[in-house]
Write a protein that holds these residues in place. Structure first.
Motif, PDB file in Angstrom:
ATOM      1  N   CYS A 160      22.894  10.880  36.434  1.00  0.00           N
ATOM      2  CA  CYS A 160      23.721  11.333  37.556  1.00  0.00           C
ATOM      3  C   CYS A 160      24.789  12.308  37.077  1.00  0.00           C
ATOM      4  O   CYS A 160      25.610  12.778  37.847  1.00  0.00           O
ATOM      5  CB  CYS A 160      24.347  10.138  38.281  1.00  0.00           C
ATOM      6  N   GLU A 217      28.457   3.350  39.646  1.00  0.00           N
ATOM      7  CA  GLU A 217      27.128   3.199  40.252  1.00  0.00           C
ATOM      8  C   GLU A 217      26.975   1.864  40.984  1.00  0.00           C
ATOM      9  O   GLU A 217      26.348   0.932  40.493  1.00  0.00           O
ATOM     10  CB  GLU A 217      26.034   3.352  39.183  1.00  0.00           C
ATOM     11  N   HIS A 233      19.202  13.731  41.477  1.00  0.00           N
ATOM     12  CA  HIS A 233      19.959  12.721  40.743  1.00  0.00           C
ATOM     13  C   HIS A 233      19.200  11.386  40.796  1.00  0.00           C
ATOM     14  O   HIS A 233      18.412  11.146  41.702  1.00  0.00           O
ATOM     15  CB  HIS A 233      21.356  12.572  41.352  1.00  0.00           C
ATOM     16  N   HIS A 234      19.444  10.553  39.791  1.00  0.00           N
ATOM     17  CA  HIS A 234      18.807   9.219  39.686  1.00  0.00           C
ATOM     18  C   HIS A 234      17.295   9.340  39.475  1.00  0.00           C
ATOM     19  O   HIS A 234      16.535   8.480  39.898  1.00  0.00           O
ATOM     20  CB  HIS A 234      19.115   8.343  40.913  1.00  0.00           C
TER      21      HIS A 234
END
Ligand code: NI
Length: 399
Positions: free
Chosen positions: A100, A135, A358-359
């Protein structure tokens, strides 16, 4: 020089080497020990006095001794993802990855500290906040409880997120609602089990659950203002064990996201109505558990205008955008207490179509973009202090 915002070579080398080192050694939420130690060592080397162990693994340091305070925040944690980028500095921790960009945020804020220490603002203070557990683990809230926004209360707080899906050189600053809420949803449908061939003697929670999965979508399409974005996702549906048995129970687990606080506040009532109405038609009843993990992130208008103005010194007008998104971000907790703004800096390079989100195990960033994040956070802090001093804000807190 490829971009006007590029840092001097030596600073750029330090920024990239720290970022690559952090990328190789990612740590999950609440376990950012090595990261925190690297940050603390870098800040101490600049002559700063450093508080460690704030919210377990958080690090805080102030630059300057008196006058109004502006806070800058970076998050430090990584994700439980197996990296598959093929980068030379790929994660050395199996199953853990900086997917991220929080490695970029951390090294960026250290680079900002270096520049502010080398050339301190004439008046005022800058607080550097290195936060653990962004997160989904609520690190911001714990830092607040441990006093990072006290002694003194900052006049404003700012944070930056690097973004793999925006081209390098793009800056997104969204005044008002900018990022989504995060609700964790669990619905248990209680029916009455029995023989598969005699449904009339049962109350079938599985069929009720199947209808409910689709009907929940009408929460967004029929009950919420279409101009106010929202998402319902059921990620898990568990019911039944055998082909010839109607089970007693069905369980749905999912998430709801909303952009605007007003909509977020209506969710519990609307949800309860839809769920109970739907399952009642099948002779079932339901228990609804809604855990409100994160409220929407709402940027303050004045502080957003300041970021936009600073960004316009570095990028052309067509590279400045306003784009809210439904991903959650616990910087929202800071913005409930302090004015401030959370903004995005693109790092997709010039070919956006290929960028991994992202991720994602293939998540990569354009390193040329990082210097812009440093420039913006540094200039935002300087400009915010200048304005606070001119307006006489935050002066009373000086020792
Ligand atoms: Ni993030």
């Amino acid at each position: 020089m490829k971009y006007p915002w590029q840092l001097p070579e030596e600073e750029r080398a330090l920024l990239l080497s720290m970022r690559r080192d952090l990328h190789e050694h990612p740590e999950l939420s609440w376990h950012e020990e090595r990261t925190a130690a690297q940050v603390a060592a870098s800040l101490r080397a600049l002559g700063l006095s450093v508080r460690t162990g704030v919210a377990k693994t958080g690090v805080v340091a102030d630059i300057g001794a008196s006058g109004p305070m502006v806070a800058l925040r970076a998050d430090m944690d990584a994700l439980p993802i197996q990296e598959d980028t093929g980068l030379a500095f790929s994660s050395k921790h199996p199953g853990v990855m900086h997917a991220c960009g929080h490695d970029v945020h951390t090294s960026t804020l250290v680079a900002v500290a270096r520049r502010l220490v080398a050339n301190p603002p004439e008046h005022g203070r800058v607080r550097l906040i290195f936060q653990p557990a962004e997160e989904g683990a609520g690190g911001a809230q714990v830092m607040i409880e441990e006093g990072v926004l006290e002694d003194p209360r900052p006049v404003a707080i700012y944070g930056m997120h690097i973004w793999s899906l925006y081209p390098t050189g793009v800056v997104s600053v969204t005044p008002g609602p900018a990022m989504g809420s995060v609700d964790h949803l669990e619905i248990v449908i209680h029916g009455r089990g029995g023989h598969a061939a005699a449904p009339h003697d049962t109350a079938d929670p599985l069929v009720a659950g199947a209808y409910l999965v689709t009907q929940l979508q009408t929460l967004v399409s029929r009950r919420i203002d279409p101009m106010s974005p929202a998402v319902v996702t059921i990620g898990k549906f568990q019911a039944g064990e055998a082909f010839n048995v109607i089970p007693d129970q069905a369980r749905l687990v999912g998430t709801i996201r909303t952009l605007e606080p007003d909509t977020w506040e209506k969710i519990p009532t609307l949800l309860e109505e839809i769920v109970q109405g739907c399952v009642a038609g099948f002779g079932c009843r339901a228990e609804v558990r809604l855990e409100r993990l994160q409220r929407p992130l709402v940027n303050h208008v004045k502080e957003s205008a300041l970021v936009r103005e600073v960004a316009s010194r570095w990028v052309p007008p067509d590279a400045l955008m306003e784009r809210p998104m439904l991903a959650g971000e616990d910087f929202a907790s800071f913005l409930e207490i302090s004015p401030g703004c959370f903004f995005f800096v693109g790092a997709a390079g010039s070919v956006v179509g290929d960028a991994a989100p992202h991720h994602n195990p293939h998540f990569v960033l354009d390193e040329e973009a990082f210097d812009l994040g440093v420039r913006l956070l540094e200039d935002v802090a300087r400009e915010a202090l200048k304005r606070a001093i001119a307006a006489g804000v935050g002066m009373g807190a000086a020792p």
